[in-house]
Design a protein around this motif. Structure first.
Motif, PDB file in Angstrom:
ATOM      1  N   HIS A  68      -4.880   4.200   2.997  1.00 23.93           N
ATOM      2  CA  HIS A  68      -4.041   3.738   2.430  1.00 23.93           C
ATOM      3  C   HIS A  68      -4.567   3.434   0.775  1.00 23.93           C
ATOM      4  CE1 HIS A  68      -2.759   2.325   6.630  1.00 23.93           C
ATOM      5  NE2 HIS A  68      -4.297   2.352   6.489  1.00 23.93           N
ATOM      6  N   ILE A  69      -3.648   3.394  -0.046  1.00 22.50           N
ATOM      7  CA  ILE A  69      -3.933   3.640  -1.515  1.00 22.50           C
ATOM      8  C   ILE A  69      -3.154   2.344  -2.176  1.00 22.50           C
ATOM      9  CG2 ILE A  69      -3.679   5.217  -3.665  1.00 22.50           C
ATOM     10  CD1 ILE A  69      -3.547   7.341  -1.876  1.00 22.50           C
ATOM     11  N   ARG A  70      -4.140   1.602  -2.939  1.00 31.13           N
ATOM     12  CA  ARG A  70      -3.380   0.570  -3.781  1.00 31.13           C
ATOM     13  C   ARG A  70      -2.751   1.091  -4.920  1.00 31.13           C
ATOM     14  NH1 ARG A  70      -2.288  -4.288  -1.789  1.00 31.13           N
ATOM     15  NH2 ARG A  70      -4.450  -4.944  -1.321  1.00 31.13           N
ATOM     16  N   LYS A  71      -1.316   1.541  -4.425  1.00 33.71           N
ATOM     17  CA  LYS A  71      -0.819   2.220  -5.552  1.00 33.71           C
ATOM     18  C   LYS A  71      -0.414   1.502  -6.865  1.00 33.71           C
ATOM     19  CE  LYS A  71       3.930   4.141  -6.452  1.00 33.71           C
ATOM     20  NZ  LYS A  71       5.034   3.862  -6.028  1.00 33.71           N
ATOM     21  N   ASP A  72      -0.299   0.134  -6.822  1.00 35.44           N
ATOM     22  CA  ASP A  72      -0.092  -0.570  -7.951  1.00 35.44           C
ATOM     23  C   ASP A  72      -1.105  -0.549  -9.048  1.00 35.44           C
ATOM     24  OD1 ASP A  72       2.433  -1.029  -7.214  1.00 35.44           O
ATOM     25  OD2 ASP A  72       2.064  -3.087  -6.448  1.00 35.44           O
ATOM     26  N   ASN A  73      -2.737  -0.439  -8.190  1.00 36.48           N
ATOM     27  CA  ASN A  73      -3.700  -0.347  -9.450  1.00 36.48           C
ATOM     28  C   ASN A  73      -3.824   0.932 -10.079  1.00 36.48           C
ATOM     29  OD1 ASN A  73      -4.463  -2.634  -8.255  1.00 36.48           O
ATOM     30  ND2 ASN A  73      -6.326  -1.945  -7.075  1.00 36.48           N
ATOM     31  N   CYS A  74      -2.926   2.053  -9.907  1.00 35.81           N
ATOM     32  CA  CYS A  74      -2.731   3.173 -10.531  1.00 35.81           C
ATOM     33  C   CYS A  74      -2.270   2.884 -11.988  1.00 35.81           C
ATOM     34  CB  CYS A  74      -2.146   4.336  -9.946  1.00 35.81           C
ATOM     35  SG  CYS A  74      -2.144   5.864 -10.717  1.00 35.81           S
ATOM     36  N   THR A  75      -2.797   3.219 -13.186  1.00 36.58           N
ATOM     37  CA  THR A  75      -2.290   2.738 -14.362  1.00 36.58           C
ATOM     38  C   THR A  75      -1.750   4.216 -15.182  1.00 36.58           C
ATOM     39  OG1 THR A  75      -4.317   3.170 -15.510  1.00 36.58           O
ATOM     40  CG2 THR A  75      -3.515   0.958 -15.041  1.00 36.58           C
ATOM     41  N   TRP A  87       0.954  -1.273  -0.035  1.00 29.35           N
ATOM     42  CA  TRP A  87       0.043  -0.059  -0.123  1.00 29.35           C
ATOM     43  C   TRP A  87       0.935   1.161  -0.034  1.00 29.35           C
ATOM     44  CZ3 TRP A  87      -5.272  -0.300  -0.212  1.00 29.35           C
ATOM     45  CH2 TRP A  87      -5.787  -1.687  -0.068  1.00 29.35           C
ATOM     46  N   PHE A  88       0.260   2.188  -0.421  1.00 26.83           N
ATOM     47  CA  PHE A  88       0.783   3.799  -0.309  1.00 26.83           C
ATOM     48  C   PHE A  88       0.190   4.216   0.814  1.00 26.83           C
ATOM     49  CE2 PHE A  88       1.219   8.208  -1.280  1.00 26.83           C
ATOM     50  CZ  PHE A  88       2.367   8.498  -1.454  1.00 26.83           C
ATOM     51  N   ASN A  89       0.773   4.268   2.076  1.00 30.04           N
ATOM     52  CA  ASN A  89       0.186   4.711   3.213  1.00 30.04           C
ATOM     53  C   ASN A  89       0.318   6.187   3.566  1.00 30.04           C
ATOM     54  OD1 ASN A  89      -0.390   1.957   4.099  1.00 30.04           O
ATOM     55  ND2 ASN A  89       1.972   2.050   3.923  1.00 30.04           N
ATOM     56  N   ILE A  90      -0.612   6.944   4.050  1.00 28.40           N
ATOM     57  CA  ILE A  90      -0.596   8.369   4.074  1.00 28.40           C
ATOM     58  C   ILE A  90      -1.204   8.538   5.325  1.00 28.40           C
ATOM     59  CG2 ILE A  90      -0.801   9.176   1.755  1.00 28.40           C
ATOM     60  CD1 ILE A  90      -3.696   9.426   1.899  1.00 28.40           C
ATOM     61  N   HIS A  91      -0.671   9.367   6.228  1.00 31.00           N
ATOM     62  CA  HIS A  91      -0.903   9.770   7.552  1.00 31.00           C
ATOM     63  C   HIS A  91      -0.153  11.013   7.974  1.00 31.00           C
ATOM     64  CE1 HIS A  91      -2.499   5.616   8.442  1.00 31.00           C
ATOM     65  NE2 HIS A  91      -1.162   5.166   7.843  1.00 31.00           N
ATOM     66  N   GLY A  92      -0.880  11.799   8.773  1.00 35.47           N
ATOM     67  CA  GLY A  92      -0.363  13.048   9.199  1.00 35.47           C
ATOM     68  C   GLY A  92      -1.549  13.964   9.982  1.00 35.47           C
ATOM     69  N   ASP A  93      -1.073  15.205  10.087  1.00 35.23           N
ATOM     70  CA  ASP A  93      -2.095  16.182  10.444  1.00 35.23           C
ATOM     71  C   ASP A  93      -3.051  16.776   9.482  1.00 35.23           C
ATOM     72  OD1 ASP A  93      -0.819  15.942  13.034  1.00 35.23           O
ATOM     73  OD2 ASP A  93       0.564  17.365  12.578  1.00 35.23           O
ATOM     74  N   SER A  94      -3.873  15.733   8.932  1.00 33.08           N
ATOM     75  CA  SER A  94      -4.849  16.168   7.945  1.00 33.08           C
ATOM     76  C   SER A  94      -6.349  15.150   8.134  1.00 33.08           C
ATOM     77  CB  SER A  94      -4.068  16.224   6.519  1.00 33.08           C
ATOM     78  OG  SER A  94      -5.209  16.226   5.733  1.00 33.08           O
TER      79      SER A  94
END
Length: 174
Positions: free
Chosen positions: A109-116, A97-104
């Motif tokens: 979690h994004i399945r980055k490999d599905n991005c074409t 996964w492409f994991n995004i966390h922070g003060d937002s």
């Protein structure tokens, strides 16, 4: 015959017809009406309205957008249009996964490999200029979109628009 089994010229003809009928309409609605994918609508937009980058640019594009300030993050499915305002936190890859966390409020979690591919869209939407970055999947739909925000007068925020244009222009000739 299923929509995907139809000849390309039939699909393109339907897409062109619905786009001509409502050139500033919701891409997903136009695609549904023409029985094509949103990607097929993006492909027939006027020259320069949709600039596509390779999927390999995912990390670089995401990283650049973390400097844009508060954006509008949209996930549009047939069941919901989910909008979240906030800054894009940096991401990291792990466990597929492409994991995004922070003060937002934007995180997950994004399945980055599905991005074409990633498409920079600059077009009229209900009579106003709209600029966004679409992360596309293999089915021809947006996984999610990042929009340049508007100010109190409903104008695109100038600093963010400049960053969008600079990033898009890096991929325009690629």
């Amino acid at each position: 015959m299923s929509a995907l089994a139809q000849p390309d010229d039939e699909r393109r003809g339907r897409a062109l017809a619905v786009l001509a009928e409502k050139p500033d309409g919701v891409v997903e609605a136009l695609a549904a009406k023409a029985d094509v994918t949103p990607a097929e609508i993006l492909e027939i937009l006027p020259q320069g309205a949709a600039v596509t980058a390779a999927k390999d640019a995912f990390g670089d594009i995401w990283s650049d957008m973390t400097s844009w300030g508060e954006i509008l993050f949209i996930v549009h499915t047939e069941d919901i249009v989910l909008e979240a305002e906030g800054s894009l936190p940096p991401g990291s890859e792990g466990h597929g996964w492409f994991n995004i966390h922070g003060d937002s409020p934007i995180g997950g979690h994004i399945r980055k490999d599905n991005c074409t591919s990633i498409t920079f869209v600059d077009r009229q939407f209900h009579g106003r200029r709209s600029c966004s970055v679409w992360f596309m999947n293999g089915k021809g739909s947006a996984m999610f979109k990042v929009f340049v925000r508007r100010d109190e007068q409903r104008e695109l925020i100038g600093e963010q628009l400049a960053k969008f244009e600079a990033l898009r222009n890096r991929y325009a000739g690629a």
